[in-house]
Design a protein around this motif. Structure first.
Motif: not given
Length: 555
Positions: A243-250, A350-356
């Motif tokens: 599972f992967e995620a990315s963000e752009v900081t301020d 992980l949020a989409l894989a573990m919505p509960d």
């Protein structure tokens, strides 16, 4: 201690293990009741823990989870440095605050470590870690997002003996007091930490005297093994895959995380992230590891105890000398904002894989607010430290929680208005939920806050560094991003300036510091929010009718 080969009856083992938890709870209560600064006795910005003779976490007390998790490498750094015969003796207390050498997050978080002996045998360790309001450095409060290296951040205590065989080293005490702008507060918080560990030491020894060293050794090792069994069983129940995620900081940095979960391992891969930053926005490897541990515990077995065994399935990969594994002498003043980013990245992955189990993004910043100056009643130098509460993200079933501390904080409380006004010499003009737009969805993100501090005398200052000041918390499944974290400083002239970062910003009588924390991210398409809930939102002042028409399509 080494686990005995002799089987101890399970009832005795259970009693000892529950007693271990009671020991750390008593340590926590002692610290809270004896500390001098409100960041400790009100906010509870500290942690305590108990360890076996090898420095493995045996029982974690209450407090900030990130503090407790980092204490194990702190104890092991003592064992590594003082590895000669008789270098560690009964009655010694060690003191350290250098983040890169184990157990510490930034210089303000001073760690005290005490070895516990029974009849000349080392049976375990106790440790206490608390935020001290000032440890010297270039700026009051010892915090600066702009610091170029650790030398600008304050006094360094390189894992030294502050008490040797029950005799305090007055030279060390004199040095840390001389380097603090609030020496009596530092001295008081120091002795509170000692009292906390002495209380734990007394109970630890009593436990051994009552049940025998053999029984206690067995129970501790059994407890750590049980922690690992619970963790591995919980790991098998988690969704498998990468599972992967990315963000752009301020400030425009691209950061990313990749999480791989198998039946045997919870792998957090933070490689490929930016190098060590030329400022205080860095965290050490130990700090980043604790971020992974906290998220793993939250999703795997949140209702059970935590010890060294609880985190055995975790493996962390990170580039050497990156912003998530900074090396000495990198500045780490605002490490906590860096830690929030890595914690939030793993969460998002992980949020989409573990919505509960996981919500949309929460306000995602410690929002540490440092204010100080001459106290209006005494004229003495005074400063406060207050992390802020904010909005949590919506879940698949429920709206997000309003005005709660981050997932990083654990058992932390905000400072009551009465304490800020009576003890800290400030006037609180407003404490209200954030009425800004953001976080709308089928379920809405929780509300942040608006908190106004009015300064009552001249020559005060403000230091702060909030992330998510440009990009609000992420939504899920079509939910809107939340709002942002920032501070407005309103001068007596009426001039207003917005800040996401500032260091020792001058303040004078009548100036108002307006803290604004973000609303959490929404979950699901806002058009699917039931009409009756939208009408309740309007009634409760959470959304205007015009905004409800625009976002929810209500007529």
């Amino acid at each position: 201690m080494v686990k005995s080969s002799v089987k101890i009856d399970p009832i005795t083992v259970e009693i000892i293990q529950n007693s271990m938890r009671a020991i750390t709870e008593e340590m926590f209560a002692t610290m809270r009741k004896t500390a001098m600064s409100s960041i400790i006795y009100e906010v509870l910005d500290f942690g305590v823990a108990m360890f076996d003779a090898q420095g493995q976490l045996a029982s974690s007390g209450s407090g900030i989870p990130g503090f407790i998790g980092m204490l194990e490498p702190g104890v092991k750094s003592v064992l590594e440095k003082f590895d000669k015969p008789d270098a560690i003796r009964e009655g010694d207390v060690f003191m350290t605050n250098i983040p890169h050498h184990g157990g510490v997050s930034h210089l303000n978080d001073v760690v005290l470590i005490l070895p516990v002996y029974h009849e000349g045998t080392l049976i375990g360790w106790l440790a206490n870690k608390a935020h001290w309001v000032d440890v010297g450095g270039s700026f009051p409060g010892s915090i600066s997002a702009d610091a170029l290296d650790i030398y600008q951040e304050g006094l360094q205590l390189p894992c030294i003996k502050v008490i040797e065989q029950f005799t305090p080293n007055q030279a060390v005490i004199d040095i840390f007091m001389a380097n603090s702008r609030q020496p009596e507060v530092s001295k008081g918080d120091f002795w509170a930490g000692i009292a906390s560990m002495r209380a734990g030491e007394k109970r630890f020894k009593s436990l051994v005297e009552k049940y025998s060293l053999q029984a206690v050794a067995y129970a501790i090792e059994d407890y750590i093994e049980l922690g690992e069994r619970v963790a591995r069983a919980a790991l098998k129940a988690l969704p498998k895959g990468t599972f992967e995620a990315s963000e752009v900081t301020d400030n425009g940095l691209s950061i990313k995380a990749k999480i791989t979960i198998t039946d045997e391992e919870f792998l957090v891969d933070l490689r490929g992230n930016p190098p060590t930053q030329p400022n205080g926005l860095n965290a050490t490897y130990d700090s980043t590891m604790v971020d992974a541990q906290m998220l793993f515990k939250a999703i795997a077995s949140p209702q059970t105890f935590a010890n060294a065994g609880s985190f055995r399935p975790i493996r962390l990969l990170v580039d050497d000398d990156s912003m998530f594994a900074a090396k000495y002498p990198a500045a780490t003043s605002v490490y906590y904002e860096n830690s929030m980013m890595s914690f939030d990245l793993v969460w998002k992955a992980l949020a989409l894989a573990m919505p509960d189990a996981l919500t949309a993004g929460h306000y995602g910043s410690i929002c540490g607010t440092f204010l100080g100056g001459p106290h209006p009643k005494t004229g003495h130098s005074h400063s406060i430290v207050e992390p802020q509460i904010g909005g949590w993200g919506a879940s698949s079933k429920f709206d997000g929680i309003n005005a709660l501390y981050t997932g990083f904080h654990g058992e932390t409380f905000n400072v009551p208005v009465e304490i800020s006004e009576q003890r800290n010499g400030l006037q609180i003009d407003r404490l209200a939920l954030n009425d800004e737009e953001g976080g709308e969805g089928e379920t809405n993100g929780g509300k942040g806050i608006k908190l106004d501090y009015r300064v009552l005398t001249d020559n005060w200052w403000l230091t702060m560094a909030y992330v998510r000041s440009e990009n609000g918390p992420w939504g899920l499944k079509g939910g809107n991003r939340g709002s942002t974290n920032y501070v407005n400083v309103v001068r007596t002239s009426g001039e207003t300036q917005r800040y996401s970062v500032c260091t020792a910003l001058p303040l004078n009588e009548g100036d108002v510091v307006q803290v604004v924390t973000a609303n959490g991210g929404g979950f699901g398409n806002p058009a699917n929010r039931p009409k009756e809930k939208v009408l309740d939102d309007i009634k409760n002042g959470y959304v205007t009718y015009e905004r409800a028409q625009e976002v929810y399509g209500i007529n």
